[in-house]
Design a protein around this motif. Structure first.
Motif, short mmCIF file in Angstrom:
data_model
loop_
_atom_site.label_atom_id
_atom_site.label_comp_id
_atom_site.label_asym_id
_atom_site.label_seq_id
_atom_site.Cartn_x
_atom_site.Cartn_y
_atom_site.Cartn_z
N ALA A 248 2.25 68.69 42.21
CA ALA A 248 0.93 68.89 41.87
C ALA A 248 0.01 68.32 42.51
N ARG A 249 -1.05 68.52 43.22
CA ARG A 249 -2.32 68.10 43.86
C ARG A 249 -3.04 67.87 42.80
N MET A 250 -3.75 65.85 42.89
CA MET A 250 -5.01 66.29 41.02
C MET A 250 -5.91 66.59 41.57
N GLN A 251 -6.14 66.36 42.97
CA GLN A 251 -7.59 66.58 43.16
C GLN A 251 -8.27 68.73 42.47
N GLU A 252 -7.13 68.67 42.60
CA GLU A 252 -7.39 70.90 41.58
C GLU A 252 -6.79 70.67 40.92
N GLY A 253 -6.85 69.70 39.93
CA GLY A 253 -6.53 69.26 38.12
C GLY A 253 -5.77 70.49 37.86
N VAL A 254 -5.94 70.55 36.85
CA VAL A 254 -4.86 72.39 36.34
C VAL A 254 -4.84 73.06 36.80
N VAL A 255 -5.87 73.74 38.17
CA VAL A 255 -5.81 74.65 38.98
C VAL A 255 -3.86 74.41 40.33
N ALA A 256 -4.23 73.52 40.20
CA ALA A 256 -2.38 73.08 40.39
C ALA A 256 -1.34 73.06 39.89
N LEU A 257 -1.35 72.32 39.04
CA LEU A 257 -0.36 72.75 37.60
C LEU A 257 -0.26 74.27 37.52
N ALA A 258 -1.16 75.05 37.17
CA ALA A 258 -0.15 76.62 37.27
C ALA A 258 0.11 76.71 38.30
N GLN A 259 -0.11 76.14 39.29
CA GLN A 259 0.92 76.69 40.85
C GLN A 259 2.08 76.89 40.05
N LEU A 260 2.89 75.67 39.75
CA LEU A 260 4.17 75.54 38.90
C LEU A 260 4.76 77.05 38.12
N ALA A 261 4.14 77.30 37.43
CA ALA A 261 4.27 78.62 36.42
C ALA A 261 4.24 80.26 37.69
N LYS A 262 3.25 79.83 38.76
CA LYS A 262 3.10 80.70 39.08
C LYS A 262 4.50 81.19 40.22
N THR A 263 4.74 80.03 41.07
CA THR A 263 5.41 80.38 41.73
C THR A 263 6.94 80.38 41.07
N SER A 264 6.75 80.03 39.81
CA SER A 264 8.40 79.70 38.87
C SER A 264 8.29 82.04 38.42
N GLN A 265 8.00 81.76 38.43
CA GLN A 265 7.38 83.13 37.75
C GLN A 265 7.89 84.56 38.97
N GLU A 266 7.47 83.75 40.41
CA GLU A 266 8.14 84.95 41.40
C GLU A 266 9.03 84.74 41.50
N ILE A 267 10.19 83.54 41.17
CA ILE A 267 10.96 83.05 41.62
C ILE A 267 12.11 84.15 41.16
N GLY A 268 11.32 84.05 39.51
CA GLY A 268 11.77 84.92 38.29
C GLY A 268 12.11 86.57 38.33
N ARG A 269 11.25 86.79 39.21
CA ARG A 269 11.32 88.21 40.11
C ARG A 269 12.58 88.38 40.71
N LEU A 270 12.35 87.29 41.55
CA LEU A 270 13.86 87.93 42.40
C LEU A 270 14.61 87.49 42.58
N ARG A 271 15.67 86.51 41.11
CA ARG A 271 16.29 86.96 40.45
C ARG A 271 16.45 88.65 39.60
N GLU A 272 15.68 89.05 38.45
CA GLU A 272 16.02 90.04 38.25
C GLU A 272 16.24 91.33 39.35
N ALA A 273 15.50 91.01 40.94
CA ALA A 273 16.29 91.96 41.38
C ALA A 273 17.10 92.10 42.35
N GLY A 274 17.62 90.77 42.38
CA GLY A 274 19.19 89.97 43.13
C GLY A 274 18.83 89.79 44.61
N VAL A 275 17.35 89.13 44.57
CA VAL A 275 17.23 88.62 45.76
C VAL A 275 17.85 87.85 46.67
N LEU A 276 18.94 86.84 47.27
CA LEU A 276 18.84 85.27 47.31
C LEU A 276 18.01 84.35 47.61
N VAL A 277 17.56 83.01 47.02
CA VAL A 277 16.99 82.43 47.29
C VAL A 277 17.98 81.58 47.35
#
Length: 562
Positions: free
Chosen positions: A158-187
């Protein structure tokens, strides 16, 4: 890691050379580039720009970029030794890119995919708000188009210069991978040197298949931080790709020159091709117990244990058109007694799973004689989940004397691991076919043995306990193993009569150990026949058929006159 360039005599325009940062060899730059930036002397993988990676992996002229102008901004007015805005401007100047992520559409050997890559040259591939958004847009596109997603990572976190905004991207990207899992799309994940922090704690480790380049440093906390915190010596090759593969966190460590072909095989293994018109002889599976030869149970047990019989890996090579083995339980281990992966059978993608023994004493010891640890059953459940997520039939090969008996296995929850595998396999809504290829020992076998169709080879057995174990418990020694084997009714004719097995696959004269190719041919025909039959069922019908099949075994019968 920078490459120090020099010339043979310091004169401008003469041949340029570089030092390998690993072995210190002097390498002619053109030779290094011809080797894909891999040292020809020690095979050290030097870093590539993301543009070079795309050019190396994707079909020529297939890459279509998106969001090339989207760039980060200083949301916190952050400044350390230099203002964040100044650092961003320098990164843009050095890389010619607006952000650390580049993404778009492309193809690998004709198969379409969405690809997104992090460039370490842009602020260490760190993840800020826009970085996460670009990764999320790639995932959303893959979701909307139903197209596989390839994520290539080189990041410090995570990019320290953007603080918790950067940290929140872990949740943003993870939930998108979760949607792909639920849809059966290969990652697919490809992790390169280095991949750390917020990347490994989110999108970089959540793919269906995780690949890594040799020697790549991959972890959460940095090695120096760990050493300073716990003040202890770390294991050799700690936090390398090989370390992760050995500990169940990575499917494959793939040399750079093999990456494109490996990715192509994985994409092809998940693609439904037109089913071949391969003729399948009918009647290859014997379902009438009266047509089966009656062999002495002790003789069958001895044949089932013959180390010359084909193993699961032998069948993977002989029965299927393509097989890619996957590794690891994603919890900390990769049990060699259980192997699994993706394959093609007459154009149809399938997941293959099985116990693995070996043909030599060394192989048998390395694989614990095919007796899985809890991690083996965790890996099996991961393969079952893969089959369910991608709508792929599951084929399992059963050949084990039983689960591994040991202190560590019990401490790690052997019984629970088996129970969870049995439960998971029983609730799959994809076709499941089980084939007993050798020993079918107790719960250790049943964990991979809950199928819509249960088949066995002629000279195999399936039992609640080994004949020796039964004899020891009931008679006080193993001397009466032959009698126990007779009493347990563990051979093909009796198991078909009991409804435990649906059918029997013939072995060539002399048994499977005498003719691997002939046995594999019979197995392929049996699998094709069975899967074509099960393809007519809906997911709900598959669940109900399997439930009813299992429920009928041992069902109480009302006695006449009662």
């Amino acid at each position: 890691m920078t490459i120090t360039e020099s010339t043979s005599s310091g004169t401008e325009g003469e041949v340029r050379w570089t030092h390998c940062p690993s072995c210190e060899s002097m390498i002619y730059l053109r030779r290094l580039w011809r080797h894909g930036n891999v040292c020809p002397e020690c095979s050290h993988h030097l870093r590539l720009t993301i543009s070079d990676r795309f050019a190396m992996l994707l079909d020529a002229d297939s890459y279509q970029p998106f969001d090339t102008e989207l760039t980060a901004r200083d949301v916190l007015s952050f400044s350390d030794t230099r203002p964040y805005e100044e650092r961003l401007a320098k990164a843009r100047e050095n890389t010619g890119a607006a952000e650390a992520v580049r993404w778009g559409l492309g193809r690998i050997q004709g198969d379409p995919l969405v690809v997104a890559g992090l460039d370490f040259a842009f602020l260490g591939g760190s993840i800020g708000g826009v970085t996460g958004e670009l990764l999320a847009r790639a995932a959303r596109t893959a979701h909307d188009q139903g197209t596989p997603l390839l994520l290539i990572t080189a990041s410090g976190g995570a990019r320290m210069q953007e603080g918790v905004v950067a940290l929140a991207q872990l949740a943003k990207t993870s939930q998108e991978i979760g949607r792909l899992r639920e849809a059966g799309v290969l990652v697919l994940n490809l992790n390169t040197d280095p991949t750390y922090g917020g990347a490994t704690a989110s999108f970089a480790t959540l793919g269906d298949v995780v690949l890594a380049e040799p020697g790549a440093r991959i972890g959460f906390a940095g090695k120096n931080v760990i050493q300073q915190t716990i003040r202890t010596e770390l294991p050799p090759n700690f936090q390398t790709a090989e370390f992760l593969e050995r500990n169940g966190m990575c499917d494959l460590v793939v040399p750079r020159e093999e990456l494109r072909s490996t990715l192509a095989r994985l994409l092809a293994s998940h693609r439904n091709d037109p089913e071949s018109d391969e003729p399948v002889p009918s009647g290859g599976i014997v379902t009438d117990p009266e047509r089966l030869p009656n062999r002495e149970p002790a003789e069958v047990v001895a044949a089932a244990r013959d180390i010359g019989r084909p193993t699961t890996l032998d069948y993977c090579g002989l029965v299927f058109d393509e097989f890619v083995e996957l590794h690891g339980d994603r919890l900390g281990a990769d049990d060699p007694a259980v192997i699994g992966g993706v394959a093609k059978l007459a154009g149809r993608p399938v997941v293959v799973l099985g116990h693995q023994k070996g043909h030599t004493t060394t192989e048998l010891i390395e694989r614990d004689f095919g007796m899985p640890q809890p991690s083996g059953y965790h890996k099996a459940r991961r393969m079952m989940d893969h089959a369910q997520r991608h709508g792929m039939p599951l084929v399992t090969f059963v050949d084990t004397p039983g689960a591994y008996p040991g202190v560590e296995a019990e401490r790690e929850g052997q019984g629970t691991a088996i129970a969870e595998a049995i439960l998971r396999m029983s609730r799959l809504s994809v076709p499941t076919v089980v084939l007993v290829t050798g020993e079918g020992g107790s719960g250790g076998a049943l964990a991979l043995g809950v199928g819509n169709r249960m088949l066995m080879l002629e000279r195999t057995y399936f039992s609640v306990i080994s004949p020796e174990g039964c004899s020891t418990i009931l008679f006080g020694s193993a001397e009466h193993a032959a009698t126990a084997a007779e009493s347990l009714r563990i051979t093909a004719p009796d198991l078909v009569r009991l409804g435990v097995m649906d059918g029997v696959v013939a072995e060539p004269p002399g048994g499977a150990q005498a003719d691997h190719v002939g046995t594999a041919s019979n197995v392929r025909a049996a699998l094709l026949e069975t899967l074509r039959e099960l393809a007519e069922y809906t997911p709900d019908e598959l669940l109900e058929q399997r439930r009813a099949r299992i429920a009928a075994i041992g069902e109480p019968r009302t006695q006449p006159g009662v």
